[in-house]
Scaffold this active site. Structure first.
Site, PDB file in Angstrom:
ATOM      1  N   LYS A 119       0.878  -1.171   0.196  1.00 43.21           N
ATOM      2  CA  LYS A 119      -0.226   0.128   0.034  1.00 43.21           C
ATOM      3  C   LYS A 119       0.916   1.257  -0.116  1.00 43.21           C
ATOM      4  O   LYS A 119       0.446   2.286  -0.659  1.00 43.21           O
ATOM      5  CB  LYS A 119      -0.810   0.025   1.129  1.00 43.21           C
ATOM      6  CG  LYS A 119      -2.117  -1.146   1.172  1.00 43.21           C
ATOM      7  CD  LYS A 119      -3.182  -0.797   2.337  1.00 43.21           C
ATOM      8  CE  LYS A 119      -3.768  -2.054   2.601  1.00 43.21           C
ATOM      9  NZ  LYS A 119      -4.294  -2.354   3.818  1.00 43.21           N
TER      10      LYS A 119
HETATM   11  N1  GLU Z   1      -5.239  -7.288   7.989  1.00 42.46           N
HETATM   12  C1  GLU Z   1      -4.138  -7.716   7.359  1.00 42.46           C
HETATM   13  C2  GLU Z   1      -3.361  -6.964   6.117  1.00 42.46           C
HETATM   14  O1  GLU Z   1      -4.246  -6.302   5.622  1.00 42.46           O
HETATM   15  C3  GLU Z   1      -4.159  -9.254   7.041  1.00 42.46           C
HETATM   16  C4  GLU Z   1      -3.989 -10.290   8.347  1.00 42.46           C
HETATM   17  C5  GLU Z   1      -4.345 -11.596   8.149  1.00 42.46           C
HETATM   18  O2  GLU Z   1      -4.560 -12.014   6.729  1.00 42.46           O
HETATM   19  O3  GLU Z   1      -4.252 -12.373   8.737  1.00 42.46           O
HETATM   20  O4  GLU Z   1      -2.465  -7.086   5.949  1.00 42.46           O
END
Ligand code: GLU
Length: 498
Positions: A271
């Site tokens: 990102k």
């Molecule tokens: N929220 C995390 C991310 O956007 C992903 C977490 C997961 O897949 O366990 O990188």
């Protein structure tokens, strides 16, 4: 083969690609194992290609095995998360056709449950309050790093299992001192880490908020997640999450980490380095089925087939066919796939999808009569266009009123042949209306050029330039038939008396 991973927190994972010491937990007959996967984006930035691929692989794995695919918004970072972004992620997934089962789980709404689990761990002596100052810990960490050692925090209150009144501390999980933590990754095979390399992780911050690691473990458990597919940047988290799961006496899900995607310059997508968003591809006029096929082929293969529909992927998808090397963005491949899928759609479907792009190109709504004209010519244009935006640019002349837009090359051609244009317009206006057809016009032009001592290609160039505003069009005789004699003559005359 042995590969070494060095993570930001300095511990190593050894993985043995392909040499599954035990059978891969990811290989089984469809329908024999209960499968619940999830996609867990943080709504801090819109859905980028890496995230979309993770979602796709989880969705395919669930569909392949008759399981469920759940969606969880990891919005615990309240400052960086936004509801608008969460909504856009949901919309982008729906656009891709990655429909989730059940309601979306909102992580921040489960804070109480996360805290309750931390308290249970405290109550069972598996976690402790730590009051050490962050600055002291940071300094200690730096010292260890300089000495090339793993940092492990040794808290004096590790064995005190009650809170000190009047002081604010964090809650840490007690990691085992010296134990091999192992799991069989779906892609990398056996991965093991000695727990001596793992610091006692914070599970509740001093403000009482649960950390990301705790929230993920609790949510995955409560959502009954059985299989987790995510980027290889999460391997270090996996080991920590396994320790937390075990501390609660729960079963660990199976893990599969997929190699990351790099951009065309070879930089990892993230990102932060502005990875291209799914939304941007949509705006550029790519079709969801092309984007899904493209994402699928970034890391997964079936023989050497490039074109794989999502329908067949739900029958074929398997974890063993995910490679271990990173994949790279390849815009040419995406354009190729999009062109292919555009030509699988009916003209009617394409016209519907094209409308917003045409309106953007025109700057106003498209009249129905003009759209009817385009519907006769769209098939030929589809054969050339690689995106809907391309197609809108190429076809806008069908729906424009005079004056049509004319590109620079076409302008040059018109301005340098005004005399020829006047003569040609005069003659063509005499053609009997009923003979104004794509079959008659070429023979007429051939005859006319002979009679007037003009090079035939000059006439075709000029007709394209003045009638379509560009030098590259499908057969101009066909275009002229569709537009009709009256419109064509008006277009030609416009340049003589603008
Ligand atoms: N929220 C995390 C991310 O956007 C992903 C977490 C997961 O897949 O366990 O990188």
């Amino acid at each position: 083969m042995c590969k070494q991973w060095a993570s930001a927190i300095q511990f190593r994972l050894y993985c043995h690609r392909g040499t599954f010491v035990v059978p891969s937990p990811w290989v089984f007959e469809a329908g024999t194992v209960r499968v619940v996967t999830r996609f867990a984006p943080s709504p801090t930035g819109s859905l980028h290609l890496g995230g979309a691929r993770t979602a796709l692989f989880n969705w395919l794995f669930a569909r392949r095995h008759g399981g469920q695919f759940l969606l969880r918004m990891e919005d615990t970072d309240q400052e960086r998360s936004s509801e608008t972004v969460a909504q856009s992620i949901i919309e982008d997934m729906a656009w891709l056709g990655l429909h989730h089962d059940q309601d979306v789980v909102i992580q921040s709404a489960r804070r109480e449950r996360h805290t309750q689990v931390a308290k249970e761990l405290l109550a069972h002596g598996r976690a402790y309050y730590c009051y050490c100052s962050e600055n002291d810990i940071a300094a200690e960490k730096l010292r260890s790093e300089k000495e090339g050692k793993y940092y492990r925090h040794h808290c004096p209150s590790r064995d005190v299992n009650h809170a000190q009144s009047g002081t604010v501390g964090v809650v840490r999980l007690k990691s085992p001192e010296n134990r091999e933590i192992k799991f069989t990754d779906g892609v990398y095979g056996e991965i093991s880490v000695n727990s001596a390399q793992i610091d006692d992780m914070v599970i509740l911050r001093s403000n009482g908020h649960p950390t990301y690691l705790l929230a993920v473990v609790v949510d995955d458990h409560d959502m009954c997640i059985t299989h987790i597919i995510r980027g290889s940047d999460h391997i270090t988290n996996t080991i920590k999450q396994m320790l937390l799961t075990e501390a609660m006496g729960w079963d660990n899900p199976q893990f599969c980490h997929i190699p990351l995607i790099h951009d065309e310059e070879g930089t990892k997508l993230s990102k932060r380095n502005r990875a291209p968003g799914v939304h941007e591809y949509r705006e550029l006029g790519f079709l969801p089925e092309a984007v899904c096929n493209y994402l699928l082929r970034m890391g997964w293969s079936h023989k050497d087939e490039e074109i794989i529909t999502m329908q067949s992927a739900t029958q074929l998808f398997s974890i063993e066919k995910i490679g271990t090397s990173h994949s790279c963005l390849d815009s040419k491949k995406l354009l190729f796939l999009n062109h292919h899928y555009m030509n699988q759609r009916t003209e009617h479907e394409i016209l519907e999808l094209l409308l917003p792009f045409l309106e953007r190109e025109l700057g106003c709504a498209v009249a129905k009569t003009k759209l009817a004209r385009l519907s006769l010519g769209v098939k030929k244009l589809m054969e050339r266009a690689r995106t809907l935006a391309d197609l809108a640019r190429d076809s806008v002349f069908y729906v424009q009123d005079i004056p049509i837009s004319v590109d620079n090359d076409a302008k040059q051609v018109i301005l340098s042949s005004l005399e020829l244009l006047a003569k040609l317009t005069d003659s063509m206006s005499q053609i009997e209306q009923k003979t104004w057809t794509k079959d008659f016009l070429p023979s007429y032009i051939k005859e006319w050029t002979k009679r007037n001592g003009v090079v035939m290609s000059d006439v075709y160039h000029l007709l394209r330039a003045a009638i379509a505003g560009r030098l590259s069009t499908p057969s101009i005789s066909e275009v002229m038939e569709i537009l009709g004699q009256e419109e064509c003559i008006h277009r030609l005359r416009f340049f003589l008396n603008p």
